[in-house]
Design a protein around this motif. Structure first.
Motif, PDB file in Angstrom:
ATOM      1  N   PHE A   5       0.808  -1.204   0.000  1.00 27.03           N
ATOM      2  CA  PHE A   5       0.000   0.000   0.000  1.00 27.03           C
ATOM      3  C   PHE A   5       0.851   1.268   0.000  1.00 27.03           C
ATOM      4  O   PHE A   5       0.357   2.356   0.226  1.00 27.03           O
ATOM      5  CB  PHE A   5      -0.959  -0.013   1.186  1.00 27.03           C
ATOM      6  N   ILE A  17      -2.981   6.631   1.751  1.00 27.65           N
ATOM      7  CA  ILE A  17      -4.213   5.859   1.915  1.00 27.65           C
ATOM      8  C   ILE A  17      -3.805   4.430   2.243  1.00 27.65           C
ATOM      9  O   ILE A  17      -2.808   3.914   1.735  1.00 27.65           O
ATOM     10  CB  ILE A  17      -5.093   5.922   0.650  1.00 27.65           C
ATOM     11  N   ARG A  18      -4.565   3.799   3.137  1.00 27.31           N
ATOM     12  CA  ARG A  18      -4.226   2.438   3.527  1.00 27.31           C
ATOM     13  C   ARG A  18      -5.504   1.666   3.847  1.00 27.31           C
ATOM     14  O   ARG A  18      -6.579   2.247   4.039  1.00 27.31           O
ATOM     15  CB  ARG A  18      -3.299   2.438   4.741  1.00 27.31           C
ATOM     16  N   THR A  19      -5.354   0.337   3.883  1.00 27.32           N
ATOM     17  CA  THR A  19      -6.484  -0.495   4.246  1.00 27.32           C
ATOM     18  C   THR A  19      -6.468  -0.767   5.743  1.00 27.32           C
ATOM     19  O   THR A  19      -5.408  -0.888   6.360  1.00 27.32           O
ATOM     20  CB  THR A  19      -6.462  -1.834   3.503  1.00 27.32           C
ATOM     21  N   PHE A  24     -10.903   1.470   3.634  1.00 28.63           N
ATOM     22  CA  PHE A  24      -9.827   2.358   3.198  1.00 28.63           C
ATOM     23  C   PHE A  24      -9.814   3.622   4.063  1.00 28.63           C
ATOM     24  O   PHE A  24     -10.858   4.235   4.301  1.00 28.63           O
ATOM     25  CB  PHE A  24     -10.013   2.747   1.727  1.00 28.63           C
ATOM     26  N   CYS A  26      -7.903   7.386   4.522  1.00 25.53           N
ATOM     27  CA  CYS A  26      -7.057   8.431   3.957  1.00 25.53           C
ATOM     28  C   CYS A  26      -6.366   9.173   5.096  1.00 25.53           C
ATOM     29  O   CYS A  26      -7.010   9.930   5.837  1.00 25.53           O
ATOM     30  CB  CYS A  26      -7.889   9.394   3.116  1.00 25.53           C
ATOM     31  N   TYR A  32     -12.426   7.909   6.314  1.00 23.81           N
ATOM     32  CA  TYR A  32     -12.568   6.596   5.693  1.00 23.81           C
ATOM     33  C   TYR A  32     -13.384   6.739   4.409  1.00 23.81           C
ATOM     34  O   TYR A  32     -14.115   7.723   4.223  1.00 23.81           O
ATOM     35  CB  TYR A  32     -13.269   5.615   6.631  1.00 23.81           C
ATOM     36  N   TYR A 124     -11.224   6.374  -6.492  1.00 25.34           N
ATOM     37  CA  TYR A 124     -11.937   5.242  -5.911  1.00 25.34           C
ATOM     38  C   TYR A 124     -13.205   5.048  -6.739  1.00 25.34           C
ATOM     39  O   TYR A 124     -14.053   5.937  -6.815  1.00 25.34           O
ATOM     40  CB  TYR A 124     -12.267   5.545  -4.452  1.00 25.34           C
ATOM     41  N   ILE A 150      -8.500   2.597  -7.324  1.00 20.96           N
ATOM     42  CA  ILE A 150      -9.035   1.556  -6.445  1.00 20.96           C
ATOM     43  C   ILE A 150     -10.346   1.104  -7.072  1.00 20.96           C
ATOM     44  O   ILE A 150     -11.327   1.854  -7.078  1.00 20.96           O
ATOM     45  CB  ILE A 150      -9.244   2.074  -5.016  1.00 20.96           C
ATOM     46  N   TRP A 304      -5.483  -1.031  -7.549  1.00 21.64           N
ATOM     47  CA  TRP A 304      -5.817  -1.961  -6.482  1.00 21.64           C
ATOM     48  C   TRP A 304      -7.229  -2.459  -6.771  1.00 21.64           C
ATOM     49  O   TRP A 304      -8.177  -1.667  -6.856  1.00 21.64           O
ATOM     50  CB  TRP A 304      -5.833  -1.282  -5.118  1.00 21.64           C
ATOM     51  N   TRP A 306     -10.537  -4.608  -5.545  1.00 24.79           N
ATOM     52  CA  TRP A 306     -11.161  -5.011  -4.293  1.00 24.79           C
ATOM     53  C   TRP A 306     -12.600  -5.446  -4.568  1.00 24.79           C
ATOM     54  O   TRP A 306     -13.172  -5.146  -5.625  1.00 24.79           O
ATOM     55  CB  TRP A 306     -11.137  -3.853  -3.276  1.00 24.79           C
TER      56      TRP A 306
END
Length: 327
Positions: A5, A17-19, A24, A26, A32, A124, A150, A304, A306
């Motif tokens: 990530f 940004i991460r899971t 997700f 920011c 989120y 996204y 994403i 990414w 998902w």
């Protein structure tokens, strides 16, 4: 081993940004995106419950998304609800956010995030559909370079969806019995009503009362749903008519031979209900081929995937020279 990530891209890193177990997050905006459960601050792509949980703190979303969620959750739709129209940027911390139509349902949005300091962009997709859905605005493509996409891939393994209008015409021609049409109450039911209005305008349409509030909101945003009314047994006269119900009500009709029963869905698995006579093939998600078209238009530097089936799409990206992974 470096985190997937925060990978290197053209000498820059996407690490804001991460899971998390909630979804997700920011970092530099403090929010989120479509969290799995209630959070203090979130940007929401659309009003389906798996993207917009109740008991939220601050919510940032399209006005229609907030209206639909409020109809479902009442006072539990968020302590602070901030409505933002398409293409009208707003800021959370260092992040400029722009909502772009996603074509999935009324109010559905792709979320474009621009880091004003690092000069990087993340898109996204949210749930999105490329094929025309007359019950909402069609998907639009951002006209800026995208560093990270994403991308949902719900139907990543299904190459194509059937034409929904042809599917409805097939159902209408298959029987003279009243139609029991099973559709999710928010989004799908309104699309079915729009199709019936357009393709069978003389067919009486009845709607279970739990669906009615969402119909009214769709109409308030300009979606023509034709003539319909809340179901009452005394009003459902002999002859063919359509009765829209949510899936949770279907089992109550399992032994009812009065109706020709169909489920409105893009999934073939609805055939597991032995008491269904047919399927109305309608998907509000893009098929695998349509996701590839989306990728070709976006031309992201990295993807990414998902929420779905990414395997074939990852291979497609690699063949196109795009770094891709599943998250």
């Amino acid at each position: 081993m470096p985190s997937p990530f925060s990978v290197s891209m053209n000498s820059s890193r996407i690490n804001w940004i991460r899971t998390t177990e909630i979804g997700f997050y920011c970092e530099d905006g403090g929010f989120y995106i479509d969290p799995r459960r209630s959070t203090r601050c979130a940007v929401i792509s659309h009003a389906h419950a798996d993207h917009y949980p109740k008991f939220m703190g601050k919510v940032f979303a399209h006005p229609a998304t907030i209206d639909l969620a409020t109809a479902r959750y009442k006072n539990s739709a968020g302590k602070v609800k901030s409505a933002h129209e398409y293409y009208q940027p707003f800021h959370l911390g260092a992040i400029e956010i722009t909502l772009i139509p996603a074509g999935h349902m009324l109010g559905s949005s792709q979320i474009l995030m621009y880091h004003t300091i690092l000069k990087q962009r993340i898109l996204y997709s949210g749930d999105f559909a490329l094929k025309s859905n007359p019950s909402c605005l069609p998907l639009s493509y951002p006209d800026v370079p995208i560093d990270l996409l994403i991308c949902e891939c719900t139907f990543g393994l299904k190459s194509q969806h059937l034409d929904p209008d042809k599917s409805l015409q097939k159902v209408l021609a298959a029987t003279s019995l009243p139609l029991l049409m099973v559709a999710y109450p928010m989004g799908k039911a309104q699309r079915v009503s729009e199709m019936l209005h357009r393709l069978a305008p003389d067919l009486p349409v009845f709607v279970e009362r739990t669906i009615l509030p969402y119909h009214k909101i769709y109409e308030s945003y300009g979606t023509p749903l034709g003539s319909y009314q809340a179901y009452q047994r005394k009003l459902a006269k002999s002859g063919q008519f359509a009765y829209l119900i949510p899936p949770r009500s279907l089992s109550g009709f399992s032994r009812d031979i009065k109706y020709y029963k169909v489920f409105a869905s893009g999934w073939n698995k609805v055939n597991k209900f032995f008491y269904l006579q047919g399927q109305l093939d309608i998907s509000d998600h893009s098929s695998g081929d349509e996701i590839r078209t989306y990728l070709d238009h976006i031309k992201p530097r990295q993807v990414w995937f998902w929420h779905g089936y990414p395997e074939e799409l990852i291979q497609y990206c690699k063949e196109s020279g795009i770094e891709a992974t599943a998250v």
